[in-house]
Design a protein around this motif. Sequence first.
Motif, PDB file in Angstrom:
ATOM      1  N   GLN A  68      11.854  95.982 -11.269  1.00  0.00           N
ATOM      2  CA  GLN A  68      10.970  94.839 -11.000  1.00  0.00           C
ATOM      3  C   GLN A  68      11.134  94.346  -9.568  1.00  0.00           C
ATOM      4  OE1 GLN A  68       8.473  94.040 -12.515  1.00  0.00           O
ATOM      5  NE2 GLN A  68       8.018  91.879 -12.350  1.00  0.00           N
ATOM      6  N   ALA A  69      12.362  94.331  -9.066  1.00  0.00           N
ATOM      7  CA  ALA A  69      12.586  93.910  -7.669  1.00  0.00           C
ATOM      8  C   ALA A  69      11.850  94.833  -6.706  1.00  0.00           C
ATOM      9  CB  ALA A  69      14.087  93.890  -7.370  1.00  0.00           C
ATOM     10  N   GLU A  70      11.918  96.134  -6.954  1.00  0.00           N
ATOM     11  CA  GLU A  70      11.204  97.103  -6.105  1.00  0.00           C
ATOM     12  C   GLU A  70       9.690  96.923  -6.208  1.00  0.00           C
ATOM     13  OE1 GLU A  70      12.244 100.077  -4.284  1.00  0.00           O
ATOM     14  OE2 GLU A  70      14.273  99.259  -4.293  1.00  0.00           O
ATOM     15  N   LEU A  71       9.196  96.698  -7.426  1.00  0.00           N
ATOM     16  CA  LEU A  71       7.752  96.506  -7.599  1.00  0.00           C
ATOM     17  C   LEU A  71       7.276  95.245  -6.878  1.00  0.00           C
ATOM     18  CD1 LEU A  71       7.366  97.560 -11.340  1.00  0.00           C
ATOM     19  CD2 LEU A  71       6.448  98.773  -9.339  1.00  0.00           C
ATOM     20  N   ARG A  72       8.098  94.201  -6.856  1.00  0.00           N
ATOM     21  CA  ARG A  72       7.728  92.977  -6.125  1.00  0.00           C
ATOM     22  C   ARG A  72       7.613  93.257  -4.632  1.00  0.00           C
ATOM     23  NH1 ARG A  72      11.737  89.725  -9.552  1.00  0.00           N
ATOM     24  NH2 ARG A  72      10.374  88.838 -11.155  1.00  0.00           N
ATOM     25  N   ILE A  73       8.560  94.038  -4.102  1.00  0.00           N
ATOM     26  CA  ILE A  73       8.552  94.357  -2.669  1.00  0.00           C
ATOM     27  C   ILE A  73       7.256  95.082  -2.299  1.00  0.00           C
ATOM     28  CG2 ILE A  73       9.626  95.835  -0.916  1.00  0.00           C
ATOM     29  CD1 ILE A  73      12.342  95.138  -2.287  1.00  0.00           C
ATOM     30  N   THR A  74       6.810  95.966  -3.171  1.00  0.00           N
ATOM     31  CA  THR A  74       5.596  96.735  -2.890  1.00  0.00           C
ATOM     32  C   THR A  74       4.327  96.042  -3.394  1.00  0.00           C
ATOM     33  OG1 THR A  74       5.866  98.012  -4.926  1.00  0.00           O
ATOM     34  CG2 THR A  74       6.833  98.930  -2.918  1.00  0.00           C
ATOM     35  N   MET A  75       4.484  94.810  -3.845  1.00  0.00           N
ATOM     36  CA  MET A  75       3.354  93.991  -4.336  1.00  0.00           C
ATOM     37  C   MET A  75       2.659  94.641  -5.532  1.00  0.00           C
ATOM     38  SD  MET A  75       1.978  92.538  -0.686  1.00  0.00           S
ATOM     39  CE  MET A  75       0.770  91.477  -1.418  1.00  0.00           C
ATOM     40  N   LEU A  76       3.443  95.312  -6.376  1.00  0.00           N
ATOM     41  CA  LEU A  76       2.906  95.946  -7.572  1.00  0.00           C
ATOM     42  C   LEU A  76       3.478  95.349  -8.855  1.00  0.00           C
ATOM     43  CD1 LEU A  76       2.897  99.692  -6.487  1.00  0.00           C
ATOM     44  CD2 LEU A  76       0.903  98.223  -6.893  1.00  0.00           C
ATOM     45  N   VAL A 134       9.321  87.670 -18.439  1.00  0.00           N
ATOM     46  CA  VAL A 134      10.157  87.818 -17.261  1.00  0.00           C
ATOM     47  C   VAL A 134       9.275  87.580 -16.046  1.00  0.00           C
ATOM     48  CG1 VAL A 134      11.535  89.425 -15.894  1.00  0.00           C
ATOM     49  CG2 VAL A 134      11.664  89.480 -18.391  1.00  0.00           C
ATOM     50  N   GLU A 135       8.121  88.184 -16.073  1.00  0.00           N
ATOM     51  CA  GLU A 135       7.093  88.002 -15.040  1.00  0.00           C
ATOM     52  C   GLU A 135       5.879  87.469 -15.769  1.00  0.00           C
ATOM     53  OE1 GLU A 135       6.127  88.092 -11.037  1.00  0.00           O
ATOM     54  OE2 GLU A 135       7.963  88.976 -11.799  1.00  0.00           O
ATOM     55  N   ALA A 148       3.028 104.335 -10.782  1.00  0.00           N
ATOM     56  CA  ALA A 148       3.804 103.561  -9.806  1.00  0.00           C
ATOM     57  C   ALA A 148       5.076 103.009 -10.443  1.00  0.00           C
ATOM     58  CB  ALA A 148       2.966 102.424  -9.238  1.00  0.00           C
ATOM     59  N   VAL A 149       4.994 102.566 -11.687  1.00  0.00           N
ATOM     60  CA  VAL A 149       6.184 102.050 -12.377  1.00  0.00           C
ATOM     61  C   VAL A 149       7.165 103.199 -12.634  1.00  0.00           C
ATOM     62  CG1 VAL A 149       7.040 100.866 -14.435  1.00  0.00           C
ATOM     63  CG2 VAL A 149       4.907 100.114 -13.366  1.00  0.00           C
ATOM     64  N   VAL A 150       6.657 104.348 -13.042  1.00  0.00           N
ATOM     65  CA  VAL A 150       7.519 105.507 -13.285  1.00  0.00           C
ATOM     66  C   VAL A 150       8.168 105.961 -11.977  1.00  0.00           C
ATOM     67  CG1 VAL A 150       7.571 107.930 -14.029  1.00  0.00           C
ATOM     68  CG2 VAL A 150       6.257 106.242 -15.336  1.00  0.00           C
TER      69      VAL A 150
END
Length: 175
Positions: A68-76, A134-135, A148-150
Motif C-alpha cells: 500500500q505504501a508503494e501504491l500511494r507513492i505511485t498514486m495508484l 484501511v484505505e 499494478a497491484v501484483v
Amino acid sequence: MSTTNQNSPVTSKAAPPWLRELAHARSRYIELLGWPIEIHIGSRSVIVPVGETLDSITMPPPLARAVQAELRITMLAGPVVTGPENDTWTFFTQPTATTTLPPGLAELRVIPAARGHCVPLPQDLHCQDGCCWVETPGAHPALPPWPAVVATTRRVVARNRPRIRTADPALSLTA
C-alpha cells in the motif's frame, strides 16, 4: 380448496433493526461506490462480489502495508479493507481477465479472489468490530489496475527477500 377470510387483517412484522442497518449500509455503499453490494443474511454483513465489476487480491498485513505504501507513492492506491479477524488486507482492483499470480506470491499468502467470491465490507466507513477500511474509498473510487497491484507486490517481495523468514515469510516483511 382453501378459503381466506377477507375480513382478517394482514399483519406484517417490521424488519429487525440489524437488517434495516444492513439495508441502509448497502444503499449508502451503492450510492457512494457504484459497486454491486449485497446483503448476506447468514453473517449479517454487507458484501461485494468480485470477478465482474471489480476484482480483489488479499494478503497478510505486513506485506500489504508495504504494498500500500508503494501504491500511494505511485498514486495508484485504491480502497483496501481488513478481513474480519484483521489477519488479511484486501485490495480492490479493476476487473482483470486472469487472476493467475506469478510464481512465489502464493507461498506468501497472496490470494487472488475467485470469480464470484464475496468480500465482506464494514457496515460504514468507520472501523467497527470485524472489517475496517484501511484505505477509505471516496465517491466512485478509481481502482488500481490488477497488474499494478501484483507488480508492486512482486517488487516489495524482491526488495525484502533477504528479510523473509522461511517459517512464515509474509509475517517478517517490513516496509
